[in-house]
Design an enzyme around this catalytic site. Structure first.
Site, mmCIF file in Angstrom:
data_model
loop_
_atom_site.group_PDB
_atom_site.id
_atom_site.type_symbol
_atom_site.label_atom_id
_atom_site.label_comp_id
_atom_site.label_asym_id
_atom_site.label_seq_id
_atom_site.Cartn_x
_atom_site.Cartn_y
_atom_site.Cartn_z
ATOM 1 N N ASP A 191 0.877 -1.410 0.030
ATOM 2 C CA ASP A 191 -0.085 -0.164 -0.134
ATOM 3 C C ASP A 191 0.944 1.453 -0.032
ATOM 4 O O ASP A 191 0.632 2.038 -0.670
ATOM 5 C CB ASP A 191 -0.839 0.154 1.014
ATOM 6 C CG ASP A 191 -0.432 -0.703 2.700
ATOM 7 O OD1 ASP A 191 0.875 -1.021 2.577
ATOM 8 O OD2 ASP A 191 -1.192 -0.338 3.614
ATOM 9 N N ASP A 228 1.990 -7.083 -10.827
ATOM 10 C CA ASP A 228 1.018 -6.593 -11.761
ATOM 11 C C ASP A 228 0.372 -5.050 -11.598
ATOM 12 O O ASP A 228 0.487 -4.282 -12.555
ATOM 13 C CB ASP A 228 -0.328 -7.611 -11.841
ATOM 14 C CG ASP A 228 -1.108 -7.535 -13.186
ATOM 15 O OD1 ASP A 228 -0.636 -7.200 -14.379
ATOM 16 O OD2 ASP A 228 -2.331 -7.444 -13.109
ATOM 17 N N ASP A 260 1.763 -1.737 -13.923
ATOM 18 C CA ASP A 260 0.828 -0.737 -14.672
ATOM 19 C C ASP A 260 0.973 0.803 -14.227
ATOM 20 O O ASP A 260 1.263 1.786 -14.695
ATOM 21 C CB ASP A 260 -0.446 -1.152 -14.457
ATOM 22 C CG ASP A 260 -0.931 -2.034 -15.603
ATOM 23 O OD1 ASP A 260 -0.045 -2.792 -15.976
ATOM 24 O OD2 ASP A 260 -2.065 -2.003 -15.936
#
Ligand code: NAD
Length: 341
Positions: free
Chosen positions: A210, A234, A238
């Site tokens: 986080d 993943d 991005d």
């Protein structure tokens, strides 16, 4: 006699055929002055195959992949209904044990980004974890997903990441959520720490997932190699790609001990399919990573240099970069730069 590499090409769905064709044009330009030959073997895979073959990865395609040295893969659409075929990328990664997913994210010339001077690589465990999509509906309205983390896979990906960090700026950050996922991320953390003992020159730090999503926006330039589990990797790759400018520029490699598959980080972007407007650079840079993996460093460097020159000049810019050039104009620009190098 010049060396020949057999390359499986899976064009995929949506914008996949456009960005793959654009990349093949660039590879053809590279070959004109290279001492090797690329033998492209086209295979069928993706959502469009399901109706025709009952699967998104037909057996003929698996047989074709096994005959090749590497795979260039376009993005593919993955249906979201329970019971539908699992993602092709996930199947190939598992089938060929492509345990390290490598996603470089760096600042590009003349590309508007959230922050300058970014040059990091996300190394994501690629074969297990929550991304495997192993789920059960145990009773109506109650679902369970399995997050399998093994010491073996964690050691393997950590070793890969440390080797990379040792060749770069000697700084590795491992990302986890060990305060909540104490057992699974505990195994991952222990594995990274075990491997770190072999690399005393590499500075190591760890960040919770986080907090990492926040740091990637606030201070992305402070990271070099980041290693993490499958789903976390993943998501943050991005994010890092967007921080450096556009998902249309980010490439990824899936590497194992005996095979490599190379693809753009982005998906099949169905709403843009067939319009010749998306950016092919992500797939072109995936091909650049493929040549590097095959040991063709000079050819790989040529692609990179050509892409950087085209971006620096800023005359050819696709819509995601604030311009109006087409996919094919971008690939022609990169190919013609390569011919001049
Ligand atoms: P996406 O990456 O396809 O698209 C998200 C947005 O990113 C697009 O709407 C577009 O604005 C931008 N974008 C993507 N590629 C671009 C390019 N080359 N140039 C310029 N802009 C670009 O993500 P999504 O909409 O979440 O997924 C669509 C489909 O792709 C889904 O079926 C998903 O499962 C699949 N997918 C496949 C892969 C893969 O094959 N490895 C990876 C991610 C998503």
């Amino acid at each position: 006699m010049s060396k020949t590499y057999n390359i499986a090409v899976l064009k995929g769905d949506g914008i996949g055929p456009e960005v793959t064709d654009a990349t093949i044009k660039v590879l053809e330009a590279v070959q004109e002055s290279a001492q090797f030959k690329l033998n492209f073997l086209y295979g069928e895979a993706g959502y469009y195959c399901i109706e025709k073959y009952g699967t998104n990865l037909p057996e003929e395609t698996v047989a074709l992949l096994k005959k090749t040295d590497a795979c260039l893969k376009g993005p593919m659409t993955t249906p979201e209904t329970p019971g539908a075929p699992v993602s092709v990328a996930v199947k190939i990664r598992k089938m060929f044990n492509l345990y390290a997913n490598v996603r470089p994210c760096r600042s590009f010339p003349n590309v508007e980004a959230l922050k300058p001077n970014i040059d990091l690589v996300v190394v994501r465990e690629n074969t297990e974890g929550l991304y495997s999509g192993i789920e059960y509906e145990v009773s109506p309205g109650v679902g369970v997903a399995l997050r399998i983390i093994t010491k073996e896979a964690s050691l393997r990906v950590a070793e890969f990441a440390f080797k990379l960090a040792a060749k770069r700026k000697k700084h590795l950050t491992y990302v986890h959520k060990g305060n909540i996922l104490r057992i699974t991320d505990g195994i991952f953390k222990d594995a990274v720490q075990e491997v770190s003992a072999k690399y005393p020159d590499v500075a190591v730090d760890d960040v919770h997932i986080d907090a990492m999503t926040m740091h990637l926006v606030k201070k992305p330039e402070t990271f070099d190699v980041i290693v993490t589990t499958n789903l976390f990797g993943d998501v943050i790759s991005d994010e890092a790609a967007q921080v450096t400018g556009s998902l249309g520029l980010a490439a990824g490699a899936n590497i194992g001990d005996a095979y490599g598959m190379f693809e753009p980080v982005h998906g099949s972007a169905p709403k843009y399919a067939g319009q010749n407007i998306v950016n092919p650079i992500a797939t072109i840079m995936a091909a650049q990573m493929m040549l590097d993996y095959l040991g063709e460093k000079e050819a790989a460097a040529k692609i990179e240099k050509a892409v950087m020159q085209v971006l620096s000049e800023g005359k050819v810019r696709t819509k995601d970069l604030g311009g109006s050039s087409t996919t094919s104009e971008m690939s022609e620009a990169v190919a013609s730069k390569i011919r001049m190098l």
